[in-house]
Design a protein around this motif. Structure first.
Motif, PDB file in Angstrom:
ATOM      1  N   LEU A  13       0.828  -1.211   0.000  1.00 34.71           N
ATOM      2  CA  LEU A  13       0.000   0.000   0.000  1.00 34.71           C
ATOM      3  C   LEU A  13       0.859   1.258   0.000  1.00 34.71           C
ATOM      4  O   LEU A  13       0.621   2.191  -0.772  1.00 34.71           O
ATOM      5  CB  LEU A  13      -0.932   0.009   1.212  1.00 34.71           C
ATOM      6  CG  LEU A  13      -2.055  -1.027   1.208  1.00 34.71           C
ATOM      7  CD1 LEU A  13      -2.753  -1.065   2.568  1.00 34.71           C
ATOM      8  CD2 LEU A  13      -3.049  -0.756   0.105  1.00 34.71           C
ATOM      9  N   ASN A  16       2.793   1.472  -3.519  1.00 37.28           N
ATOM     10  CA  ASN A  16       1.998   1.551  -4.743  1.00 37.28           C
ATOM     11  C   ASN A  16       1.147   2.811  -4.846  1.00 37.28           C
ATOM     12  O   ASN A  16       0.928   3.305  -5.954  1.00 37.28           O
ATOM     13  CB  ASN A  16       1.119   0.300  -4.893  1.00 37.28           C
ATOM     14  CG  ASN A  16       1.906  -0.867  -5.428  1.00 37.28           C
ATOM     15  OD1 ASN A  16       2.222  -0.909  -6.604  1.00 37.28           O
ATOM     16  ND2 ASN A  16       2.245  -1.811  -4.558  1.00 37.28           N
ATOM     17  N   PHE A  17       0.664   3.338  -3.738  1.00 39.78           N
ATOM     18  CA  PHE A  17      -0.186   4.529  -3.842  1.00 39.78           C
ATOM     19  C   PHE A  17       0.552   5.712  -4.463  1.00 39.78           C
ATOM     20  O   PHE A  17       0.041   6.325  -5.410  1.00 39.78           O
ATOM     21  CB  PHE A  17      -0.808   4.905  -2.496  1.00 39.78           C
ATOM     22  CG  PHE A  17      -1.784   6.046  -2.609  1.00 39.78           C
ATOM     23  CD1 PHE A  17      -2.989   5.891  -3.286  1.00 39.78           C
ATOM     24  CD2 PHE A  17      -1.497   7.280  -2.060  1.00 39.78           C
ATOM     25  CE1 PHE A  17      -3.886   6.936  -3.418  1.00 39.78           C
ATOM     26  CE2 PHE A  17      -2.384   8.339  -2.174  1.00 39.78           C
ATOM     27  CZ  PHE A  17      -3.582   8.165  -2.856  1.00 39.78           C
ATOM     28  N   TRP A  19       3.037   5.628  -6.482  1.00 40.20           N
ATOM     29  CA  TRP A  19       3.263   5.274  -7.891  1.00 40.20           C
ATOM     30  C   TRP A  19       1.991   5.507  -8.698  1.00 40.20           C
ATOM     31  O   TRP A  19       2.032   6.070  -9.787  1.00 40.20           O
ATOM     32  CB  TRP A  19       3.717   3.819  -8.019  1.00 40.20           C
ATOM     33  CG  TRP A  19       4.172   3.471  -9.410  1.00 40.20           C
ATOM     34  CD1 TRP A  19       3.380   3.305 -10.511  1.00 40.20           C
ATOM     35  CD2 TRP A  19       5.502   3.275  -9.852  1.00 40.20           C
ATOM     36  NE1 TRP A  19       4.141   3.000 -11.609  1.00 40.20           N
ATOM     37  CE2 TRP A  19       5.459   2.975 -11.236  1.00 40.20           C
ATOM     38  CE3 TRP A  19       6.743   3.302  -9.214  1.00 40.20           C
ATOM     39  CZ2 TRP A  19       6.594   2.709 -11.979  1.00 40.20           C
ATOM     40  CZ3 TRP A  19       7.870   3.034  -9.972  1.00 40.20           C
ATOM     41  CH2 TRP A  19       7.796   2.751 -11.330  1.00 40.20           C
ATOM     42  N   GLU A  20       0.870   5.073  -8.152  1.00 39.72           N
ATOM     43  CA  GLU A  20      -0.407   5.255  -8.853  1.00 39.72           C
ATOM     44  C   GLU A  20      -0.713   6.736  -9.055  1.00 39.72           C
ATOM     45  O   GLU A  20      -1.169   7.133 -10.127  1.00 39.72           O
ATOM     46  CB  GLU A  20      -1.556   4.577  -8.097  1.00 39.72           C
ATOM     47  CG  GLU A  20      -1.479   3.065  -8.050  1.00 39.72           C
ATOM     48  CD  GLU A  20      -1.659   2.386  -9.396  1.00 39.72           C
ATOM     49  OE1 GLU A  20      -2.062   3.045 -10.379  1.00 39.72           O
ATOM     50  OE2 GLU A  20      -1.396   1.172  -9.470  1.00 39.72           O
ATOM     51  N   CYS A  42      -6.959   5.966  -7.839  1.00 40.99           N
ATOM     52  CA  CYS A  42      -5.634   5.526  -7.394  1.00 40.99           C
ATOM     53  C   CYS A  42      -5.729   4.628  -6.164  1.00 40.99           C
ATOM     54  O   CYS A  42      -4.961   3.660  -6.040  1.00 40.99           O
ATOM     55  CB  CYS A  42      -4.732   6.727  -7.130  1.00 40.99           C
ATOM     56  SG  CYS A  42      -4.237   7.574  -8.651  1.00 40.99           S
ATOM     57  N   THR A  46      -4.479   0.854  -6.059  1.00 38.42           N
ATOM     58  CA  THR A  46      -3.546   0.464  -5.010  1.00 38.42           C
ATOM     59  C   THR A  46      -4.050  -0.762  -4.258  1.00 38.42           C
ATOM     60  O   THR A  46      -3.276  -1.670  -3.950  1.00 38.42           O
ATOM     61  CB  THR A  46      -3.314   1.636  -4.029  1.00 38.42           C
ATOM     62  OG1 THR A  46      -2.752   2.730  -4.758  1.00 38.42           O
ATOM     63  CG2 THR A  46      -2.368   1.246  -2.906  1.00 38.42           C
ATOM     64  N   ASP A  49      -3.350  -3.609  -6.442  1.00 38.21           N
ATOM     65  CA  ASP A  49      -1.916  -3.915  -6.402  1.00 38.21           C
ATOM     66  C   ASP A  49      -1.568  -4.712  -5.152  1.00 38.21           C
ATOM     67  O   ASP A  49      -0.787  -5.661  -5.203  1.00 38.21           O
ATOM     68  CB  ASP A  49      -1.088  -2.625  -6.424  1.00 38.21           C
ATOM     69  CG  ASP A  49      -1.228  -1.834  -7.706  1.00 38.21           C
ATOM     70  OD1 ASP A  49      -1.464  -2.443  -8.766  1.00 38.21           O
ATOM     71  OD2 ASP A  49      -1.107  -0.596  -7.647  1.00 38.21           O
ATOM     72  N   GLN A 126       6.334  -0.600 -12.689  1.00 34.32           N
ATOM     73  CA  GLN A 126       5.834  -0.654 -11.319  1.00 34.32           C
ATOM     74  C   GLN A 126       6.054  -2.050 -10.734  1.00 34.32           C
ATOM     75  O   GLN A 126       6.474  -2.193  -9.596  1.00 34.32           O
ATOM     76  CB  GLN A 126       4.347  -0.300 -11.315  1.00 34.32           C
ATOM     77  CG  GLN A 126       3.680  -0.340  -9.980  1.00 34.32           C
ATOM     78  CD  GLN A 126       2.208   0.079 -10.085  1.00 34.32           C
ATOM     79  OE1 GLN A 126       1.687   0.341 -11.176  1.00 34.32           O
ATOM     80  NE2 GLN A 126       1.539   0.139  -8.957  1.00 34.32           N
TER      81      GLN A 126
END
Length: 146
Positions: A13, A16-17, A19-20, A42, A46, A49, A126
């Motif tokens: 979490l 990835n957040f 990145w999103e 997003c 996430t 992900d 990613q």
């Protein structure tokens, strides 16, 4: 002591957040959408992900018969973790951009594409960059909490 799954989920979490959020403008309409719409999209991505990363973690755990494999991950385990998550991501991106998914999306013209696939380079990167970072952070957390 934290479970390996909770630790992987937490770092999935946290990594990835951002990145999103950063790649959001590479998706059609996101650059001009209201902040709340982009944030919601997003957050949903996430969460997806995180689920993919937990599935990949579980696959490696089953294969190695060790839930805490991230503490002393071998190169083969790390490669399997990345490959499993990347494979799922490629399928999801193909389904989503092809209109074969529950919801569909398209890339903005600024999204670089993986040659010959029509799949965005950003989601591929990613899944090549963030899983090894997740394992690195998880190892540090799990060893520190033991």
């Amino acid at each position: 002591m934290a479970s390996p799954e909770t630790t992987v989920a937490t770092f999935a979490l946290l990594l990835n957040f951002p990145w999103e959020i950063l790649q959001a403008p590479l998706y059609d309409g996101m650059a001009s959408s209201p902040h709340a719409i982009v944030s919601k999209a997003c957050l949903q991505a996430t969460a997806g992900d995180m689920v993919i990363m937990l599935i990949a973690h579980g696959a490696v755990a089953i294969g190695s018969r060790n839930r805490r494999w991230t503490v002393s991950a071998s190169g083969a385990q790390l490669l399997l973790f990345v490959a499993f998550g990347l494979s799922i991501t490629l399928i999801v991106e193909w389904l989503g951009t092809g209109g074969h998914w529950l919801s569909s999306w398209s890339y903005a013209p600024t999204m670089p594409l993986l040659p010959g696939t029509g799949i965005g380079l950003s989601p591929v990167l990613q899944w090549l960059i963030l899983p090894p970072l997740t394992v690195w952070f998880a190892k540090r957390q799990l060893v520190g909490s033991a």
